[in-house]
Design an enzyme around this catalytic site. Sequence first.
Site, PDB file in Angstrom:
ATOM      1  N   GLY A   1      39.985  52.244  34.593  1.00 19.23           N
ATOM      2  CA  GLY A   1      40.076  50.910  35.175  1.00 19.23           C
ATOM      3  C   GLY A   1      38.693  50.316  35.319  1.00 19.23           C
ATOM      4  O   GLY A   1      37.767  50.682  34.574  1.00 19.23           O
ATOM      5  N   SER A   2      38.544  49.447  36.281  1.00 18.40           N
ATOM      6  CA  SER A   2      37.278  48.729  36.413  1.00 18.40           C
ATOM      7  C   SER A   2      36.204  49.603  37.050  1.00 18.40           C
ATOM      8  O   SER A   2      36.498  50.542  37.809  1.00 18.40           O
ATOM      9  CB  SER A   2      37.503  47.488  37.273  1.00 18.40           C
ATOM     10  N   THR A   3      34.954  49.267  36.763  1.00 17.93           N
ATOM     11  CA  THR A   3      33.833  50.012  37.345  1.00 17.93           C
ATOM     12  C   THR A   3      33.830  49.863  38.857  1.00 17.93           C
ATOM     13  O   THR A   3      33.518  50.820  39.579  1.00 17.93           O
ATOM     14  CB  THR A   3      32.507  49.542  36.712  1.00 17.93           C
TER      15      THR A   3
ATOM     16  N   GLU B   1      37.051  56.559  33.537  1.00 18.52           N
ATOM     17  CA  GLU B   1      36.817  55.816  32.293  1.00 18.52           C
ATOM     18  C   GLU B   1      36.826  54.350  32.681  1.00 18.52           C
ATOM     19  O   GLU B   1      37.871  53.812  33.050  1.00 18.52           O
ATOM     20  CB  GLU B   1      37.909  56.178  31.274  1.00 18.52           C
TER      21      GLU B   1
ATOM     22  N   GLY C   1      36.279  52.265  40.158  1.00 17.52           N
ATOM     23  CA  GLY C   1      35.724  53.597  39.879  1.00 17.52           C
ATOM     24  C   GLY C   1      34.723  54.002  40.953  1.00 17.52           C
ATOM     25  O   GLY C   1      34.700  55.131  41.438  1.00 17.52           O
TER      26      GLY C   1
ATOM     27  N   GLU D   1      31.587  42.230  31.781  1.00 17.27           N
ATOM     28  CA  GLU D   1      32.769  42.467  30.951  1.00 17.27           C
ATOM     29  C   GLU D   1      33.758  41.322  31.174  1.00 17.27           C
ATOM     30  O   GLU D   1      34.188  41.079  32.300  1.00 17.27           O
ATOM     31  CB  GLU D   1      33.402  43.795  31.367  1.00 17.27           C
TER      32      GLU D   1
ATOM     33  N   LYS E   1      50.340  56.736  38.394  1.00 18.67           N
ATOM     34  CA  LYS E   1      50.676  55.360  38.763  1.00 18.67           C
ATOM     35  C   LYS E   1      50.207  54.406  37.671  1.00 18.67           C
ATOM     36  O   LYS E   1      49.013  54.281  37.417  1.00 18.67           O
ATOM     37  CB  LYS E   1      50.002  54.969  40.076  1.00 18.67           C
TER      38      LYS E   1
ATOM     39  N   CYS F   1      38.680  48.111  26.922  1.00 19.38           N
ATOM     40  CA  CYS F   1      37.435  48.496  27.603  1.00 19.38           C
ATOM     41  C   CYS F   1      36.310  48.716  26.606  1.00 19.38           C
ATOM     42  O   CYS F   1      35.150  48.500  26.917  1.00 19.38           O
ATOM     43  CB  CYS F   1      37.654  49.708  28.484  1.00 19.38           C
TER      44      CYS F   1
HETATM   45  P1  ADP Z   1      41.613  46.095  35.981  1.00 15.48           P
HETATM   46  O1  ADP Z   1      40.420  45.269  36.302  1.00 15.48           O
HETATM   47  O2  ADP Z   1      41.651  46.625  34.612  1.00 15.48           O
HETATM   48  O3  ADP Z   1      42.904  45.545  36.508  1.00 15.48           O
HETATM   49  P2  ADP Z   1      41.549  47.890  38.192  1.00 15.48           P
HETATM   50  O4  ADP Z   1      40.458  48.862  38.345  1.00 15.48           O
HETATM   51  O5  ADP Z   1      41.662  46.815  39.189  1.00 15.48           O
HETATM   52  O6  ADP Z   1      41.381  47.410  36.720  1.00 15.48           O
HETATM   53  O7  ADP Z   1      42.960  48.620  38.109  1.00 15.48           O
HETATM   54  C1  ADP Z   1      43.183  49.797  37.415  1.00 15.48           C
HETATM   55  C2  ADP Z   1      44.163  50.635  38.182  1.00 15.48           C
HETATM   56  O8  ADP Z   1      43.601  50.989  39.429  1.00 15.48           O
HETATM   57  C3  ADP Z   1      45.465  49.948  38.496  1.00 15.48           C
HETATM   58  O9  ADP Z   1      46.506  50.891  38.372  1.00 15.48           O
HETATM   59  C4  ADP Z   1      45.299  49.518  39.941  1.00 15.48           C
HETATM   60  O10 ADP Z   1      46.513  49.397  40.637  1.00 15.48           O
HETATM   61  C5  ADP Z   1      44.486  50.661  40.497  1.00 15.48           C
HETATM   62  N1  ADP Z   1      43.677  50.344  41.687  1.00 15.48           N
HETATM   63  C6  ADP Z   1      43.191  49.154  42.080  1.00 15.48           C
HETATM   64  N2  ADP Z   1      42.469  49.290  43.213  1.00 15.48           N
HETATM   65  C7  ADP Z   1      42.496  50.602  43.534  1.00 15.48           C
HETATM   66  C8  ADP Z   1      41.923  51.389  44.593  1.00 15.48           C
HETATM   67  N3  ADP Z   1      41.171  50.854  45.547  1.00 15.48           N
HETATM   68  N4  ADP Z   1      42.154  52.717  44.591  1.00 15.48           N
HETATM   69  C9  ADP Z   1      42.875  53.291  43.613  1.00 15.48           C
HETATM   70  N5  ADP Z   1      43.442  52.607  42.614  1.00 15.48           N
HETATM   71  C10 ADP Z   1      43.261  51.288  42.561  1.00 15.48           C
END
Ligand code: ADP
Length: 784
Positions: free
Chosen positions: A235-237, A257, A240, A388, A183, A291
């Site tokens: 994506g974001s911590t 990551e 994560g 960040e 995704k 990142c």
């Molecule tokens: P950023 O702050 O870089 O947007 P996110 O962590 O919010 O990072 O998003 C990174 C990815 O994780 C995106 O593809 C987003 O749709 C997906 N995402 C956001 N929330 C969730 C969640 N609760 N579970 C799984 N994936 C998620």
Amino acid sequence: MEYGPAPESATAANEWLDKHNHEFGLFIDGKWQVPQSAKYFDSINPANKKFLAKISEANKKDVDKAVKAARSALPKWVKLGAHTRARYLYALARQIQKHSRLFAVLESMDNGKPIRETRDIDIPLVARHFYHHAGWAQLRDTELKEYKEVGVIAQIIPWNFPLLMMAWKIAPALAMGNTVVLKPAEFTSITALLFAEICEQIGLPPGVVNIITGAGESGAAMVSHPGVDKIAFTGSTDVGRIIRRATAGTGKKISLELGGKSPFIVFEDADIDTVVEGVVDAIWFNQGQVCCAGSRLLVQESIADRLYKKIKARMEKLRVGNSLDKSIDIGAIVAPVQLKTIEKLVKQGIAEGGEIWQPSWSCPQDGYFYPPTLFTDVSPASTIAQVEIFGPVLVAMTFRTHPEAIKLANNSRYGLAASIWTENINLALEMAPKVKAGTVWINCTNVFDAASGFGGYRESGFGREGGKEGLFEYVKLRTDDLLTVPKNNSNKKIAQKTTSTSVPDIDRTVKLYIGGKQSRPDGGYSLPVYNTSGKLIGEVSEGNRKDIRNAVEAAHAAESWTGMTGHARAQVLYYLAENLFARKDEFVNRLTQMGILKSEATKEVNVSIERIYTYAAHADKYDGNVHHTTSRNVTLAMPEALGVMGIVCPNHSPLLSFISTVIPAIAMGNRVIVIPSETAPLSATDLYQVMDTSDVPGGVINIVTGKQDELAAVLADHDDVDGLWYFGTKEGSKRIEHAAAENMKRTWVNYGKQRNWFDAQQGEGEQFLRHATQIKNIWIPYGE
Ligand code: ADP
């Protein structure tokens, strides 16, 4: 002289979008499918706010369909064999290259990043990733013989490098024989959908790659789907952490990551003009939405003013604008929500006393733009120095000495990357191992290649992408399938709490072993130890929260162990084996007293001694690589100790399992807090004297006896513990993984499955070393 506009044509990209009526379905099982949710969202070009396409929002049912398609494609894909998979990956690489300009233009339109970057960096790296992994696909059966595919992989990626992150995920997964559901992020789905078309064009078997689109909810449905064997996330911590918690105890493999606040360290002898260009690449590449962006400038005080002046002069000349203009330096911020976050944090930086500087010109108004920004006079504890920002905002601080630089650099909960600027190679290589980061760039920054691993320490996550080290995220040991949950409950608990004076016929209560000394437990309680027939055979101290905290402190104080050479550590381990051999009869007697047959006990002691030899041998042999990266760099991949580790030992084979877990961890340079077998702790506590006579420095091995799950929970919650191995129950494993999300410590748990510690394939080997280390890639450029 003014730059005129130099627009890249969007014609081909627009034609492609027109061909799809600016609307996309989900790519599941090799077919384009209408989303069951019947919901769509818009993707816009952030550089001009214009509509690009309607994107499907996958719901739970769509996710289920995609996971099932990946599952049913798996056996065939595995059966196709290494060479055929290599050919598919090679075909993907070729096809990406053939359509590289279309990919680059679409990526710039969807994300807002400059065409110069997508054309010259993102897309070439994407093709390179598939080529490189076509090679790994070919070599899998020879290079990774003992391993097999993990299965169905759910991959969730962010919006900052949409296609590159997709390549980092899909290429190694397919190369190792897995099938995937990927995704992209909701802001940037389009190039992944073009990639889906490429999969169709090369005739990739249906279901091997499934691309679904949507936001966080779609991602969450992927994470919780029981048919998924592994989750790979960038994506974001915060997200994560949600994923770590949601998968705790399920046995799903995960790699994360996450964020970063990477230091960019400049010493006074650095080539200052090159540094200025380095700063541009560190923080204004991709609008700072990187990142591993060098977002914390740490500069030696003596040159700070001169450097700031030059950086400001350079900032004044940077050009912000339409991503398809070939002569702009900084494109658009991906979305209004991100722009707001940047603006809010900048305001906070000003409020906290930082000195802000921005160029005199203003940004275009037709898109989401933000000017390059420099903060000086920033306090290391302030929000903008810690959080960040994910935008074009550089935060500068000064240092005087190099120890101070290390302290400042490591004053972060993250550990993704660092770059070090000095003409003194000795200083650079002295700094590199001391900075807690997965990637260290010396006199360069933001350089990437498929042959090098990338990934974080601490709250930047775990797992590596790229390089041979990245492959292990997508395979599992064939022997893992042999591990089973035992029917009888071997985790029989110790009967009851007593005070140490209540068992008069036992002459002494074994103390704890902390910092190289035996110490009384804080709580003043002891626990009886019974043999397998229920006879009381001794007492051990009941450790508590405070004892664990003392042990963690002692382990931190023993840091010099980590800095010792592998040879020196090996000498200590050989000495340990020698002293265990000298006391062999005592240890055999102890095991027989516990109810183990003498022949078995003798075997357990013998194998334990042999195993210490194995890891003493590895101490100076488990070393790194020099990766074949494509730029003029020596790229060193060095395994480093995690630092301070907790180890919760299995109950059975109490001596051998203690040795088999503790010794590889310390051989690699970790300092450990060990909670020995709860039912049979005495052969661990008998080791105190052996350790004392073997020159194991105080604090390297700390032993706290007591109730395993209570003590394990304290270790899992402790922020100063970097890694935790747990060989207990299924429920205990879940609790550990859940709690470890807080500081993102590395965990290795057994989900209640037992190993045969006598069997070398299950009880020793590289897997133990790999779990005890993390790879740091150090890039050292050469040439004029
Ligand atoms: P950023 O702050 O870089 O947007 P996110 O962590 O919010 O990072 O998003 C990174 C990815 O994780 C995106 O593809 C987003 O749709 C997906 N995402 C956001 N929330 C969730 C969640 N609760 N579970 C799984 N994936 C998620």
